[in-house]
Design an enzyme around this catalytic site. Structure first.
Site, mmCIF file in Angstrom:
data_model
loop_
_atom_site.group_PDB
_atom_site.id
_atom_site.type_symbol
_atom_site.label_atom_id
_atom_site.label_comp_id
_atom_site.label_asym_id
_atom_site.label_seq_id
_atom_site.Cartn_x
_atom_site.Cartn_y
_atom_site.Cartn_z
ATOM 1 N N ASN A 106 0.828 -1.204 0.000
ATOM 2 C CA ASN A 106 0.000 0.000 0.000
ATOM 3 C C ASN A 106 0.863 1.254 0.000
ATOM 4 O O ASN A 106 1.986 1.248 0.507
ATOM 5 C CB ASN A 106 -0.930 0.015 1.232
ATOM 6 C CG ASN A 106 -1.850 -1.193 1.255
ATOM 7 O OD1 ASN A 106 -2.085 -1.822 0.213
ATOM 8 N ND2 ASN A 106 -2.339 -1.551 2.423
ATOM 9 N N HIS A 123 5.822 -0.446 -2.609
ATOM 10 C CA HIS A 123 5.368 0.299 -3.784
ATOM 11 C C HIS A 123 5.413 1.800 -3.566
ATOM 12 O O HIS A 123 4.770 2.556 -4.304
ATOM 13 C CB HIS A 123 3.944 -0.156 -4.163
ATOM 14 C CG HIS A 123 3.906 -1.571 -4.676
ATOM 15 N ND1 HIS A 123 2.763 -2.335 -4.715
ATOM 16 C CD2 HIS A 123 4.890 -2.380 -5.122
ATOM 17 C CE1 HIS A 123 3.038 -3.527 -5.199
ATOM 18 N NE2 HIS A 123 4.318 -3.599 -5.439
ATOM 19 N N CYS A 157 10.704 20.217 -10.353
ATOM 20 C CA CYS A 157 11.722 19.766 -9.385
ATOM 21 C C CYS A 157 12.526 20.992 -8.948
ATOM 22 O O CYS A 157 12.977 21.772 -9.816
ATOM 23 C CB CYS A 157 12.648 18.747 -10.061
ATOM 24 S SG CYS A 157 14.148 18.406 -9.103
ATOM 25 N N CYS A 160 16.122 20.633 -10.751
ATOM 26 C CA CYS A 160 16.413 20.681 -12.206
ATOM 27 C C CYS A 160 15.249 21.201 -13.026
ATOM 28 O O CYS A 160 15.345 21.333 -14.246
ATOM 29 C CB CYS A 160 16.780 19.273 -12.697
ATOM 30 S SG CYS A 160 15.350 18.171 -12.814
ATOM 31 N N GLY A 197 -5.227 -9.073 3.330
ATOM 32 C CA GLY A 197 -5.839 -8.121 2.407
ATOM 33 C C GLY A 197 -5.107 -7.937 1.098
ATOM 34 O O GLY A 197 -5.041 -6.826 0.570
ATOM 35 N N PRO A 224 -11.476 -11.935 2.968
ATOM 36 C CA PRO A 224 -12.837 -12.467 2.769
ATOM 37 C C PRO A 224 -12.972 -13.355 1.537
ATOM 38 O O PRO A 224 -13.927 -14.106 1.403
ATOM 39 C CB PRO A 224 -13.699 -11.200 2.626
ATOM 40 C CG PRO A 224 -12.780 -10.080 2.364
ATOM 41 C CD PRO A 224 -11.431 -10.489 2.829
HETATM 42 P P1 OAD Z 1 -6.142 -5.900 -4.693
HETATM 43 O O1 OAD Z 1 -7.204 -4.900 -4.966
HETATM 44 O O2 OAD Z 1 -5.537 -6.681 -5.830
HETATM 45 O O3 OAD Z 1 -6.694 -6.999 -3.675
HETATM 46 C C1 OAD Z 1 -7.355 -6.586 -2.522
HETATM 47 C C2 OAD Z 1 -7.532 -7.834 -1.677
HETATM 48 O O4 OAD Z 1 -8.089 -7.424 -0.442
HETATM 49 C C3 OAD Z 1 -8.472 -8.847 -2.290
HETATM 50 O O5 OAD Z 1 -7.927 -10.136 -2.120
HETATM 51 C C4 OAD Z 1 -9.751 -8.688 -1.463
HETATM 52 O O6 OAD Z 1 -10.447 -9.927 -1.315
HETATM 53 C C5 OAD Z 1 -9.177 -8.279 -0.135
HETATM 54 N N1 OAD Z 1 -10.075 -7.496 0.704
HETATM 55 C C6 OAD Z 1 -11.073 -6.673 0.337
HETATM 56 N N2 OAD Z 1 -11.652 -6.124 1.437
HETATM 57 C C7 OAD Z 1 -10.980 -6.620 2.521
HETATM 58 C C8 OAD Z 1 -11.075 -6.442 3.925
HETATM 59 N N3 OAD Z 1 -12.008 -5.624 4.453
HETATM 60 N N4 OAD Z 1 -10.213 -7.121 4.734
HETATM 61 C C9 OAD Z 1 -9.284 -7.949 4.204
HETATM 62 N N5 OAD Z 1 -9.123 -8.156 2.868
HETATM 63 C C10 OAD Z 1 -9.969 -7.495 2.051
HETATM 64 O O7 OAD Z 1 -5.001 -5.145 -3.895
HETATM 65 P P2 OAD Z 1 -3.513 -5.633 -3.678
HETATM 66 O O8 OAD Z 1 -3.472 -7.115 -3.446
HETATM 67 O O9 OAD Z 1 -2.918 -4.763 -2.652
HETATM 68 O O10 OAD Z 1 0.502 -2.425 -7.444
HETATM 69 O O11 OAD Z 1 -2.834 -5.294 -5.107
HETATM 70 C C11 OAD Z 1 -1.442 -5.492 -5.215
HETATM 71 C C12 OAD Z 1 -0.908 -4.474 -6.161
HETATM 72 O O12 OAD Z 1 -1.666 -4.495 -7.391
HETATM 73 C C13 OAD Z 1 -1.039 -3.047 -5.685
HETATM 74 O O13 OAD Z 1 -0.043 -2.689 -4.781
HETATM 75 C C14 OAD Z 1 -0.866 -2.299 -6.996
HETATM 76 C C15 OAD Z 1 -1.779 -3.138 -7.857
HETATM 77 O O14 OAD Z 1 -1.365 -3.180 -9.183
HETATM 78 C C16 OAD Z 1 1.099 -1.276 -7.922
HETATM 79 O O15 OAD Z 1 0.513 -0.217 -7.931
HETATM 80 C C17 OAD Z 1 2.482 -1.455 -8.402
#
Ligand code: OAD
Length: 250
Positions: A106, A123, A157, A160, A197, A224
């Site tokens: 995050n 990230h 910036c 620069c 999450g 979930p």
């Molecule tokens: P995602 O949006 O891919 O996944 C969110 C996850 O959180 C899912 O598995 C949901 O089931 C879960 N979820 C939703 N609500 C929840 C809750 N209340 N409690 C627990 N879990 C819950 O987000 P990320 O896995 O963080 O990368 O995505 C990874 C990366 O993909 C991000 O950092 C970003 C994106 O591309 C970059 O920006 C480089």
């Protein structure tokens, strides 16, 4: 005792017995702070875009103003958001025995605001900026300007004059090497990893739970929904982070 209660009881014991605990988090841990996850559809004005169309260097160079405004809106929403019970429970784990490292995908800074001390931001962080051309020493620039002052254009910036950009990892970019190697080391050394999450779809971050497992750590998932990590987890706690994590502390 239900299976879930048994899982929680065993997980509490593992947390207390652990010397090193890694909490690996994704957007789901901030969902209950009102910050949409990536897999939720983009809302409002941005509904017609995919993050992949906005969160790239090419998109920024093609239309700095549009990408900057998208981040300005997200920054304003994140600055207004508060850590939720999940962030606070993760911070409270530091008082329960193990040395805790939070490894997060995050960019919202909520783990640090909740009181976690060791937070590895794989990230980056949306509240920080850096020079688009990477001029001078690579350290980030803490801007003296107010984000909300001119959310339309990226400021120059101060060294620069090139546009400043959010200090976040864009699609196709490498993770900050120093941060990722510290995250790998934490995964290799931990006794227990809580995977909270995250959809675990985006590598190399998503490879950290497997690394921990192969090094002998126990794995617990809090989500979930199903995730690819469930298959290698000792326990899967189906539920929201803000509900499940506080139960771990009881
Ligand atoms: P995602 O949006 O891919 O996944 C969110 C996850 O959180 C899912 O598995 C949901 O089931 C879960 N979820 C939703 N609500 C929840 C809750 N209340 N409690 C627990 N879990 C819950 O987000 P990320 O896995 O963080 O990368 O995505 C990874 C990366 O993909 C991000 O950092 C970003 C994106 O591309 C970059 O920006 C480089």
């Amino acid at each position: 005792m239900s299976d879930r209660d048994a899982d929680l009881t065993q997980l509490r014991a593992w947390v207390q017995a652990a010397r090193r605990l890694v909490v690996f988090t994704g957007a789901g841990v901030s969902a209950e702070s009102g910050i949409p996850t990536f897999r939720d559809a983009l809302t409002g004005l941005w509904a017609r875009f995919d993050p992949e169309q906005l969160a790239t260097e090419a998109a920024f160079r093609a239309d700095p103003s549009m990408v900057w405004r998208w981040y300005a809106e997200r920054r304003a929403a994140i600055a207004a958001a508060q850590p939720n019970a999940a962030h606070r429970a993760i911070a409270a784990l530091e008082g329960r025995g193990p040395r805790v490292s939070v490894v997060t995908q995050n960019i919202d800074g909520l783990h640090a605001r909740a009181g976690s001390h060791e937070v590895l931001e794989l990230h980056g962080n949306i509240l920080r900026v850096k020079c688009l051309e990477g001029c001078g020493n690579p350290e980030r620039i803490e801007p003296a300007f107010d984000w909300r002052a001119d959310p339309r254009e990226p400021p120059p910036c101060p060294r620069c004059g090139a546009p400043l950009r959010p200090d976040v990892v864009w699609f196709g970019e490498l993770l900050p090497p120093d941060v990722f190697s510290r995250a790998e080391r934490a995964a290799l050394r931990c006794d227990l990893m809580l995977v909270v999450g995250t959809s675990a779809l985006v590598h190399p971050a998503a490879g950290l739970p497997l690394l921990a497992r192969q090094a002998g750590a126990r794995i617990a998932v809090v989500n979930p929904q199903d995730t690819p990590i469930d298959a290698l987890a000792d326990h899967v706690l189906r539920g929201s982070a803000a509900t499940v994590l506080p139960e771990l502390l009881r």
